[in-house]
Design a protein around this motif. Structure first.
Motif, PDB file in Angstrom:
ATOM      1  N   PRO A 361      -4.927  -9.069 -23.337  1.00 48.51           N
ATOM      2  CA  PRO A 361      -6.278  -9.376 -23.095  1.00 48.51           C
ATOM      3  C   PRO A 361      -7.061  -8.998 -24.548  1.00 48.51           C
ATOM      4  N   VAL A 362      -8.050  -9.841 -24.926  1.00 46.68           N
ATOM      5  CA  VAL A 362      -8.759  -9.793 -26.154  1.00 46.68           C
ATOM      6  C   VAL A 362      -9.722  -8.500 -25.941  1.00 46.68           C
ATOM      7  N   MET A 363     -10.505  -8.443 -24.778  1.00 50.02           N
ATOM      8  CA  MET A 363     -11.345  -7.435 -24.591  1.00 50.02           C
ATOM      9  C   MET A 363     -10.916  -6.717 -23.469  1.00 50.02           C
ATOM     10  N   PRO A 364      -9.932  -5.759 -23.462  1.00 50.32           N
ATOM     11  CA  PRO A 364      -9.541  -4.898 -22.236  1.00 50.32           C
ATOM     12  C   PRO A 364     -10.442  -3.946 -21.591  1.00 50.32           C
TER      13      PRO A 364
ATOM     14  N   TYR B 135     -10.350  -4.479 -29.696  1.00 52.67           N
ATOM     15  CA  TYR B 135     -11.120  -3.490 -28.670  1.00 52.67           C
ATOM     16  C   TYR B 135     -10.381  -2.888 -27.800  1.00 52.67           C
ATOM     17  N   ASP B 136     -11.027  -1.581 -27.424  1.00 51.21           N
ATOM     18  CA  ASP B 136     -10.243  -0.944 -26.205  1.00 51.21           C
ATOM     19  C   ASP B 136     -11.358   0.078 -25.793  1.00 51.21           C
ATOM     20  N   GLU B 137     -10.700   0.611 -24.669  1.00 44.48           N
ATOM     21  CA  GLU B 137     -11.651   1.665 -24.141  1.00 44.48           C
ATOM     22  C   GLU B 137     -11.040   3.181 -23.849  1.00 44.48           C
ATOM     23  N   PHE B 177     -17.480  -8.398 -30.122  1.00 44.64           N
ATOM     24  CA  PHE B 177     -17.264  -7.990 -28.680  1.00 44.64           C
ATOM     25  C   PHE B 177     -18.726  -8.054 -27.921  1.00 44.64           C
ATOM     26  N   MET B 181     -18.317 -11.972 -23.974  1.00 41.37           N
ATOM     27  CA  MET B 181     -16.984 -12.334 -24.389  1.00 41.37           C
ATOM     28  C   MET B 181     -16.348 -11.905 -23.116  1.00 41.37           C
ATOM     29  N   GLU B 182     -16.559 -10.941 -22.723  1.00 40.81           N
ATOM     30  CA  GLU B 182     -15.940 -10.108 -21.653  1.00 40.81           C
ATOM     31  C   GLU B 182     -16.069 -11.256 -20.506  1.00 40.81           C
ATOM     32  N   GLU B 185     -13.555 -13.966 -20.793  1.00 40.01           N
ATOM     33  CA  GLU B 185     -12.184 -13.657 -20.675  1.00 40.01           C
ATOM     34  C   GLU B 185     -11.952 -13.518 -19.080  1.00 40.01           C
ATOM     35  N   ARG B 188     -11.591 -17.069 -17.931  1.00 43.16           N
ATOM     36  CA  ARG B 188     -10.024 -17.523 -18.180  1.00 43.16           C
ATOM     37  C   ARG B 188      -9.150 -17.144 -17.129  1.00 43.16           C
TER      38      ARG B 188
END
Lengths: 404, 216
Positions: A361-364, B135-137, B177, B181-182, B185, B188
């Motif tokens: 995923p692009v933005m996880p 990106y990550d969290e 980001f 964008m989220e 996704e 999608r």
């Protein structure tokens, strides 16, 4: 012809004589155990050396002791009402006792008695089936047979009427109760009820139950035992299950403060949840949907419910509400995606590519990761299904061909 | 100790991203060494400079670099270097001691070459830096009370800090980001999920049909 000639003709061997036979018989008996020497053998006296025979020791009859004298004595049992004189053998030392030692066994119980007036007063209307004469007869029998109802029932012969034991008992005790009430004796009410509270129906039931119990087959008994074991096991399980449920429900959720939630969310099984959350998303909804889910399923499903509620919100708020087992510590969101088998990996990536989704995923964010996971599992599910269907198709084709 | 008490059932997510910029080297430097690019690798978040919760960031470079372990203890957590190849950098993030947590490890693949055409069309201009944002969290499960307080004070627990719309402006340093964008996704993924579900349904129907035929 001599024996030797015959033997020559028949081509038999040399004859064995009697003497040599005897010798052969004796020899084995003598030299049986080869290990021990001849002297020793003669000492122990031949085989078998030890015989396992219980030593029977009989004491010699002691003629010195004097015989105990027994006398034939005539006696009267004072417990008896008549003057029956019987005789018995008794040891001289115990003889000529004034009291018959077994007199104590004769005990009589106080059988009811009533006067004619009393009967008229309270008992006449008690039971239409019983006349005074019959009641008298019953009481007489009771007296005679000492309230032993089994005997009484057997000997009961009042004008061809045959009463069951319960009938007799019932009549006797109800008469007793009525009389006691009438006489108003010092004993209090409760004792009357306790001692003479004979319930015919209950008695019959009891006897029936005993019959059934007595006549149970073996299978029935085993079945009963098995059932008891099952019940015990279920109870234990239940205790454990409730304990687990308690521990799961133990964590208290902190109220959720959601922003306006997005309408779309890739949680197909939580559609009803979405509809709920679209209205004022507040913590009150959490327990509501919680309740609904709980009705439908068990505690495990409730956990899933909360997990997806957590994922449902757009952003990184909602520090709580998920009751899933949180492993304390830090982790990176994207690193939590499940690993797929390398064999499946390429296929899955190919499929994802077809539906315009990248391999990662692009933005996880939490929501995205969840959706991604779900997609992957769906795709692998699809592949498995495809395998099964393909196999079935092939079988089908073969069958068709063979039929033709 | 109060600082070690963890908040049960609490989870705080901190969105972060690793980034790198790369520009090709020109001039004398390029001729001297075989390094072809000048690049910067860094670690950033959306809530200011993150110094409130991050103690230091350690970048571990490829072993061919001298002293591959580079520690940056102050924001901005970034590193400038030159090189010729793309490789993976291990970004280890050390948290404030009150968090009582192990360091988080992220990986960033350094991009030096433009793999796409320039959005304006045509080949990538030479001086435009190549950018890569990943990106990550960071999910803090059951944080300690003190740490939670720190996070809450800096608005991490409250909002994600993500901008609403995708940044399409000139500043190459800003990552794309955003909430938008989220959402894209998610859309999608949802679309993909639907298609897959359809496939599954078709397969199931086929299976049923075959089973029926088998019985008959």
């Amino acid at each position: 012809m001599s024996g030797s000639d015959i033997r020559d003709i028949l081509q038999l061997g040399k004859p064995s004589t009697e003497a040599s036979n005897l010798r052969r018989l004796n020899k084995p008996a003598e030299r049986r155990p080869d290990g021990i020497s001849r002297e020793l053998y003669s000492l122990i006296g031949g085989a078998p050396p030890v015989a396992l025979v219980r030593p029977t020791y009989k004491t010699k009859f002691n003629v010195k002791k004097k015989a105990t004298p027994w006398v034939m004595e005539r006696f009267i049992n004072h417990a008896r009402s008549d003057d029956l004189e019987l005789s018995h053998w008794i040891k001289a030392i115990h003889a000529s006792k004034p009291e018959y030692p077994f007199a104590y066994t004769r005990k009589s119980s106080a059988v009811l008695e009533y006067t004619k007036e009393e009967y008229q007063q309270c008992l006449a209307e008690l039971d239409n089936e019983w006349t005074k004469e019959e009641t008298d007869y019953l009481l007489d029998l009771c007296q005679k047979y000492d309230l032993r109802f089994i005997v009484i029932a057997d000997r009961y012969e009042y004008s061809r009427k045959s009463r069951s034991i319960e009938d007799l008992k019932d009549r006797y005790y109800s008469v007793y109760r009525a009389l006691l009430k009438y006489r108003e004796t010092s004993s209090n009410e409760t004792s009357i009820q306790q001692h003479y509270g004979f319930d015919k129906a209950k008695e019959l039931e009891r006897k029936e139950a005993l019959e059934v119990l007595y006549s149970r087959t073996r299978e029935q008994m085993e079945e009963e035992e098995a059932l008891l074991v099952e019940v015990k096991r279920i109870e234990q399980e239940e205790a454990r299950l409730t304990r687990e449920r308690e521990s799961v429900m133990h964590v208290q959720p902190i109220p959720l403060t959601t922003r306006a939630n997005s309408s779309t969310s890739p949680h197909h099984y939580m559609n009803n949840n979405n509809n709920n959350n679209n209205s004022s998303g507040s913590s009150s909804h959490a327990p509501e949907t919680k309740k609904r889910k709980r009705l439908a399923s068990n505690a495990a499903a409730t956990l899933d419910d909360k997990k997806s509620l957590m994922n449902n919100r757009q952003t990184t708020e909602d520090p709580s509400l998920s009751r899933e087992k949180l492993i304390p510590g830090v982790h990176v969101q994207s690193q939590r995606l499940p690993v797929i088998k390398p064999s499946m990996q390429t296929k899955i990536i190919k499929v994802m590519d077809e539906v315009a989704v990248g391999p990662r995923p692009v933005m996880p964010t939490a929501a995205v990761c969840h959706g991604f996971e779900q997609l992957q599992s769906s795709i692998s599910q699809m592949f498995e299904l495809k395998k099964v269907v393909d196999k079935m198709e092939i079988e089908h084709k073969i069958k068709k061909k063979s039929r033709k | 100790m109060a600082s070690n008490k963890r908040m049960k059932g609490v989870s705080v997510t901190l969105p972060v991203y690793t980034y790198n910029f790369a520009t090709p080297l020109t001039g004398k430097k390029a001729n001297d060494s075989d390094h072809t690019h000048k690049w910067t690798v860094g670690f950033k978040g959306f809530h200011g400079d993150l110094s409130f919760c991050i103690k230091k960031v350690v970048f571990r470079l490829h072993d061919t670099y001298a002293n591959p372990v580079r520690t940056i203890e102050e924001p901005p957590f970034e590193l400038h270097e030159t090189g010729w190849g793309e490789f993976e950098v291990l970004v280890k993030v050390y948290f404030h001691p009150s968090a009582n947590e192990k360091a988080a490890q992220l990986y960033h693949h350094i991009r030096l070459h433009p793999y796409q055409d320039d959005p304006s069309g045509g080949p990538w201009p030479k001086d435009k830096p190549v950018t890569c944002f990943l990106y990550d969290e960071l999910v803090f499960n059951e944080p300690t009370e003190v740490f939670y307080q720190i996070l809450a004070d800096n608005n991490v627990a409250g909002s994600s800090g993500l901008p609403l719309r995708k940044y399409t402006g000139k500043d190459y340093a800003l990552p794309p980001f955003s909430v938008q964008m989220e959402q894209e996704e998610l859309d999608r993924l949802e679309k993909a999920q639907r298609e897959v579900n359809q496939q599954i349904l078709q397969l199931r129907q086929r299976k049923l049909a075959l089973e029926q035929e088998k019985i008959n």
